[in-house]
Write an enzyme that holds these catalytic residues in place. Structure first.
Site, mmCIF file in Angstrom:
data_model
loop_
_atom_site.group_PDB
_atom_site.id
_atom_site.type_symbol
_atom_site.label_atom_id
_atom_site.label_comp_id
_atom_site.label_asym_id
_atom_site.label_seq_id
_atom_site.Cartn_x
_atom_site.Cartn_y
_atom_site.Cartn_z
ATOM 1 N N LEU A 9 47.434 33.360 40.165
ATOM 2 C CA LEU A 9 46.884 32.727 41.368
ATOM 3 C C LEU A 9 45.379 32.559 41.197
ATOM 4 O O LEU A 9 44.646 33.542 41.100
ATOM 5 C CB LEU A 9 47.176 33.584 42.611
ATOM 6 C CG LEU A 9 48.628 34.064 42.767
ATOM 7 C CD1 LEU A 9 48.773 34.858 44.064
ATOM 8 C CD2 LEU A 9 49.612 32.885 42.747
ATOM 9 N N ARG A 16 33.185 34.408 49.085
ATOM 10 C CA ARG A 16 32.263 35.542 49.040
ATOM 11 C C ARG A 16 31.362 35.538 47.799
ATOM 12 O O ARG A 16 30.390 36.266 47.726
ATOM 13 C CB ARG A 16 33.052 36.862 49.139
ATOM 14 C CG ARG A 16 33.695 37.063 50.506
ATOM 15 C CD ARG A 16 34.800 38.106 50.501
ATOM 16 N NE ARG A 16 36.071 37.550 50.035
ATOM 17 C CZ ARG A 16 37.216 38.236 50.004
ATOM 18 N NH1 ARG A 16 37.247 39.496 50.397
ATOM 19 N NH2 ARG A 16 38.322 37.656 49.563
ATOM 20 N N LYS A 23 35.602 30.614 41.725
ATOM 21 C CA LYS A 23 35.439 32.046 41.462
ATOM 22 C C LYS A 23 35.935 32.467 40.077
ATOM 23 O O LYS A 23 35.245 33.200 39.361
ATOM 24 C CB LYS A 23 36.160 32.869 42.534
ATOM 25 C CG LYS A 23 36.135 34.363 42.236
ATOM 26 C CD LYS A 23 36.441 35.221 43.429
ATOM 27 C CE LYS A 23 37.892 35.228 43.783
ATOM 28 N NZ LYS A 23 38.172 36.244 44.837
ATOM 29 N N ASP A 101 41.385 36.940 39.870
ATOM 30 C CA ASP A 101 40.123 37.654 40.091
ATOM 31 C C ASP A 101 40.233 39.144 39.800
ATOM 32 O O ASP A 101 39.416 39.931 40.265
ATOM 33 C CB ASP A 101 39.610 37.402 41.517
ATOM 34 C CG ASP A 101 40.526 37.969 42.595
ATOM 35 O OD1 ASP A 101 41.630 38.456 42.261
ATOM 36 O OD2 ASP A 101 40.134 37.921 43.778
ATOM 37 N N GLY A 138 44.439 45.366 50.463
ATOM 38 C CA GLY A 138 45.652 45.582 51.240
ATOM 39 C C GLY A 138 46.143 47.006 50.966
ATOM 40 O O GLY A 138 46.040 47.493 49.847
ATOM 41 N N TYR A 385 8.272 15.142 13.875
ATOM 42 C CA TYR A 385 8.447 14.207 14.983
ATOM 43 C C TYR A 385 7.225 13.312 15.095
ATOM 44 O O TYR A 385 6.091 13.808 15.176
ATOM 45 C CB TYR A 385 8.639 15.033 16.268
ATOM 46 C CG TYR A 385 8.943 14.240 17.507
ATOM 47 C CD1 TYR A 385 9.928 13.269 17.506
ATOM 48 C CD2 TYR A 385 8.257 14.492 18.698
ATOM 49 C CE1 TYR A 385 10.214 12.542 18.650
ATOM 50 C CE2 TYR A 385 8.541 13.786 19.849
ATOM 51 C CZ TYR A 385 9.518 12.804 19.825
ATOM 52 O OH TYR A 385 9.808 12.098 20.962
HETATM 53 C C1 UD1 Z 1 44.533 40.070 47.856
HETATM 54 C C2 UD1 Z 1 45.746 40.726 48.539
HETATM 55 C C3 UD1 Z 1 45.403 42.188 48.823
HETATM 56 C C4 UD1 Z 1 45.021 42.887 47.529
HETATM 57 C C5 UD1 Z 1 43.906 42.157 46.797
HETATM 58 C C6 UD1 Z 1 43.720 42.737 45.413
HETATM 59 C C7 UD1 Z 1 46.895 39.037 49.898
HETATM 60 C C8 UD1 Z 1 47.078 38.465 51.244
HETATM 61 N N1 UD1 Z 1 46.025 40.037 49.782
HETATM 62 O O1 UD1 Z 1 43.448 40.096 48.771
HETATM 63 O O2 UD1 Z 1 46.519 42.836 49.393
HETATM 64 O O3 UD1 Z 1 44.626 44.223 47.799
HETATM 65 O O4 UD1 Z 1 44.220 40.744 46.637
HETATM 66 O O5 UD1 Z 1 42.554 42.256 44.800
HETATM 67 O O6 UD1 Z 1 47.547 38.600 48.964
HETATM 68 N N2 UD1 Z 1 44.440 32.448 45.985
HETATM 69 C C9 UD1 Z 1 45.079 31.237 45.804
HETATM 70 N N3 UD1 Z 1 45.348 30.446 46.873
HETATM 71 C C10 UD1 Z 1 45.030 30.811 48.139
HETATM 72 C C11 UD1 Z 1 44.367 32.054 48.321
HETATM 73 C C12 UD1 Z 1 44.100 32.835 47.233
HETATM 74 O O7 UD1 Z 1 45.400 30.876 44.660
HETATM 75 O O8 UD1 Z 1 45.301 30.038 49.055
HETATM 76 C C13 UD1 Z 1 44.146 33.279 44.804
HETATM 77 C C14 UD1 Z 1 42.666 33.538 44.631
HETATM 78 O O9 UD1 Z 1 42.104 32.562 43.777
HETATM 79 C C15 UD1 Z 1 42.625 34.920 44.008
HETATM 80 C C16 UD1 Z 1 43.917 35.576 44.474
HETATM 81 O O10 UD1 Z 1 44.748 34.546 44.959
HETATM 82 O O11 UD1 Z 1 42.618 34.871 42.596
HETATM 83 C C17 UD1 Z 1 43.663 36.594 45.573
HETATM 84 O O12 UD1 Z 1 43.029 35.959 46.665
HETATM 85 P P1 UD1 Z 1 41.841 36.639 47.475
HETATM 86 O O13 UD1 Z 1 41.418 35.714 48.550
HETATM 87 O O14 UD1 Z 1 40.815 37.139 46.557
HETATM 88 O O15 UD1 Z 1 42.630 37.853 48.128
HETATM 89 P P2 UD1 Z 1 42.071 39.273 48.578
HETATM 90 O O16 UD1 Z 1 41.462 39.136 49.912
HETATM 91 O O17 UD1 Z 1 41.275 39.880 47.518
HETATM 92 CA CA CA Z 2 40.509 39.183 45.596
#
Ligand code: UD1
Ligand code: CA
Length: 458
Positions: A9, A16, A23, A101, A138, A385
């Site tokens: 993902l 942030r 990111k 990430d 989470g 040059y």
């Molecule tokens: C997420 C988890 C959280 C966990 C944490 C670990 C959820 C709801 N929460 O939170 O439980 O503890 O990761 O680091 O899953 N992304 C997408 N599409 C979207 C949103 C996000 O591809 O629409 C990807 C982001 O690029 C990222 C990853 O998913 O690589 C996680 O998203 P992020 O927004 O960082 O979630 P956290 O708030 O960190």
């Molecule tokens: Ca994250």
């Protein structure tokens, strides 16, 4: 065993980070976060699907067509991101889901997770960890018998749940049968307007399927990078891992904490690295070198027994026994031959310097081909040059270029030629000849004394 697929993902904007760069393209130890994730994923899975969104083109451009990309056009959460992959996944088998990430999860950790998942036969396994400070992650909510019940995001935690230390790393193994059936049923979280992947855990448990948690012992590896402070923490850990690996492989580091080496840089045994040394990009270093203090090498190939102190070297080659610095600047396209000496305040650009030659002090050499055993005197300058174009200079074997001379390119200085100090050379110099090109010296006896005396009288 069935083919294992990873879905990563990586569509989030990373608000942030406060950046125009997606990111997952922010770098640690020279490579984007997503590069590190893909490296681990590729080591344990046969195929990797990347979910892109924000900056999708930039991500694709960096990683190329070796991977399969799916674009999540609207960013509606991690659950929605994974939903994009459903039509592309087989009906059975299992899938490893990773966040782009979380760059510190190494292949051993993923292997363990997959192994544990297969052994337990669960429908889903979440990689969890225990953090002293779990804020932002989470939390894993367990039932009375210790089974995983659900994952609750920080935002939705009840006050008493805030103290829970077990967190979701965002890494999962899913049985594809269960994923295909239940992922489309994810509810929308009304507070955030997003589909949380974490809510899938509760859905599966409610349906009577088994969900397990696999605890990651080294909690530091769980780090999810959401801002630049976390990026620097992740980089520090990655750096330590790289440096420890190199030291175990026979490299000495005087102070690993002030030694910055990119992922992928190779260094031979018995090389000693002094503090404040930065080795970046596709740099490769041979055996028995001494680099630093203050050596900064980018995309540079270094032979054996090279000495390089307080200098910047970009996109070049330093051959065996070369001695560079202090305070040299070697610019792209340069080839510093074996046992060559490049001394203080010397700049070399796009030039090759033959074996045993010396450019010891205060010189500029650009677009030149210098043969072996040449001596470039202090302050000698290659004038490459003319204000419009760059021109080439060739200097033959054993030539001697006197101090403070200007070689106006295009020019050819023959083998064994001698250019007298202070000459400005505008035409080719044949081999073995002497060139002197400077005004004749005028001596007026007694005039110096008279001049100085007058000055005193004033
Ligand atoms: C997420 C988890 C959280 C966990 C944490 C670990 C959820 C709801 N929460 O939170 O439980 O503890 O990761 O680091 O899953 N992304 C997408 N599409 C979207 C949103 C996000 O591809 O629409 C990807 C982001 O690029 C990222 C990853 O998913 O690589 C996680 O998203 P992020 O927004 O960082 O979630 P956290 O708030 O960190
Ligand atoms: Ca994250």
């Amino acid at each position: 065993m069935e083919e294992l697929i990873a879905v990563i993902l990586a569509a989030g904007e990373g608000t942030r980070m406060r950046s125009s760069l997606p990111k997952v393209l922010h770098r640690l130890c020279g490579k984007p976060m997503l590069w590190h994730v893909l490296k681990s994923a590729a080591a344990v899975t046969a195929r990797q699907i990347i979910i892109t969104g924000y900056g999708a083109d930039q991500v694709r451009e960096y990683f190329g067509e070796e991977f399969f990309y799916l674009e999540q056009r609207e960013r509606l959460g991690t659950g929605h991101a994974l939903q994009q992959s459903l039509p592309h996944l087989p009906e059975t088998g299992l899938v490893l889901v990773l966040c782009g990430d979380a760059p510190l999860l190494e292949k051993e950790v993923l292997q363990e997770l997959i192994f544990y998942h297969r052994q337990s036969g669960a429908s889903a396994t979440v990689l969890t960890s225990r953090l002293q400070d779990p804020s932002g992650y989470g939390r894993i909510i367990r039932d009375k018998s210790g089974g995983v019940q659900k994952i609750v995001e920080e935002l939705h935690l009840a006050p008493e749940e805030k103290a829970l230390k077990e967190i979701n790393t965002g890494t999962y193994c899913f049985d594809l049968g269960a994923l295909k059936k239940y992922l489309p049923l994810l509810p929308k979280n009304e507070v955030k307007g997003e589909y949380y992947l974490t809510d899938l855990v509760h859905l599966l448990v409610e349906a009577g399927l088994s969900v397990k948690a696999h605890l990651l012992k080294d909690a530091r590896l769980a780090l999810g990078v959401n801002d630049r402070s976390q990026l620097s923490q992740a980089a520090a850990l990655m750096r330590k891992k790289i440096n420890d690996g190199l030291m175990r492989a026979g490299v000495t580091m005087i102070d690993p904490l002030s030694t910055y080496i990119d992922a992928g840089v190779e260094i031979g045994v018995d090389t000693v690295i002094y503090p404040q040394t930065v080795l970046e990009g596709e740099t490769k270093v041979g055996k028995g070198c001494r680099l630093g203090p203050g050596a900064h090498l980018i995309d540079t190939r270094v032979g054996d027994g090279v000495l390089c102190r307080h200098s910047l070297v970009l996109g070049s080659v330093l051959e065996d026994g070369a001695n560079v610095g202090p305070y040299a600047h070697i610019r792209p396209g340069s080839k510093i031959g074996p046992s060559v000496k490049i001394g203080d305040f010397v700049e070399i650009k796009n030039s090759s310097i033959g074996q045993g030659s010396k450019v010891s002090h205060l010189s500029y050499v650009g677009d030149a081909e210098i043969g072996p055993d040449v001596n470039m005197g202090a302050g000698s300058i290659v004038v490459n040059y003319d204000g419009r174009k760059k021109h080439k200079t060739v200097i033959g074997k054993g030539a001697f270029i006197g101090c403070n001379s200007n070689l106006v390119a295009p020019i050819n200085i023959g083998k064994g030629a001698f250019v007298a100090a202070g000459s400005t050379v505008t035409r080719d110099v044949p081999s073995d000849s002497l060139l002197i090109s400077r005004p004749e010296q005028i001596v007026k006896k007694g005039l110096g004394k008279r001049f100085l005396k007058k000055k005193k009288e004033k």
